[in-house]
Design an enzyme around this catalytic site. Structure first.
Site, PDB file in Angstrom:
ATOM      1  N   SER A  17      -4.610 -11.423   0.562  1.00 34.01           N
ATOM      2  CA  SER A  17      -3.356 -11.390  -0.178  1.00 34.01           C
ATOM      3  C   SER A  17      -2.337 -12.384   0.377  1.00 34.01           C
ATOM      4  O   SER A  17      -2.162 -12.518   1.580  1.00 34.01           O
ATOM      5  CB  SER A  17      -2.760  -9.989  -0.132  1.00 34.01           C
ATOM      6  OG  SER A  17      -1.480  -9.994  -0.736  1.00 34.01           O
ATOM      7  N   LYS A  68      -2.045   1.585  -8.422  1.00 30.95           N
ATOM      8  CA  LYS A  68      -0.741   1.585  -9.092  1.00 30.95           C
ATOM      9  C   LYS A  68      -0.467   2.849  -9.903  1.00 30.95           C
ATOM     10  O   LYS A  68       0.662   3.306  -9.957  1.00 30.95           O
ATOM     11  CB  LYS A  68      -0.592   0.353  -9.976  1.00 30.95           C
ATOM     12  CG  LYS A  68      -0.419  -0.935  -9.187  1.00 30.95           C
ATOM     13  CD  LYS A  68      -0.206  -2.113 -10.104  1.00 30.95           C
ATOM     14  CE  LYS A  68      -0.012  -3.379  -9.305  1.00 30.95           C
ATOM     15  NZ  LYS A  68       0.268  -4.522 -10.186  1.00 30.95           N
TER      16      LYS A  68
END
Length: 140
Positions: A17, A68
């Site tokens: 990331s 999420k």
């Protein structure tokens, strides 16, 4: 020197990331102090473990795939955009508990504002939900 804020990213896989570097760059561009925060990856397939780590050690976390939708249940307060999307990508500790936000929705709504027409959304994860909800809120 003031307090050091510990911020993280939870998701899996996230080893490559760019979030820590992007966060640092954004903060410094806006006059932030690189010594005032630590941004770390909390990489685990186990959502409950990631949440325990957040609760024990961090003031806020970004949330990415595949967590999420599940992360909404961690929050005490859901922002309007989280209620609209059913997904969060930001959990923040506050005096009144954990607050959930969806910055994907907010950013996409900003980008799409003033435009008209149709929007194609590919994907049904948290970012897809944010894109569809933001476009729909603008009548697209």
């Amino acid at each position: 020197m003031g307090p050091v804020y510990k911020i993280g990213l939870i998701g899996y896989p996230i080893k490559g990331s760019a979030s820590p570097a992007l966060f640092r760059k954004y903060s410094l561009e806006r006059g932030g102090d690189a010594l005032s925060f630590v941004y770390e990856l909390i990489e685990t397939e186990d959502f409950d473990e990631a949440v325990r780590t957040f609760l024990a050690d961090y003031c806020a976390v970004n949330v990415t795939a595949p967590f999420k939708k599940r992360a909404c249940a961690v929050a005490d307060t859901l922002s309007d955009e989280v209620l609209a999307t059913g997904a969060t990508n930001l959990l923040v500790k506050s005096a009144s508990g954990i607050k959930a936000y969806n910055t994907d929705y907010l950013a996409l709504r900003d980008i799409l504002a003033g435009r008209s027409g149709k929007v194609a959304v590919i994907g049904t994860g948290g970012a897809g939900l944010a894109a569809a909800s933001a476009a729909t809120s603008l009548g697209m």
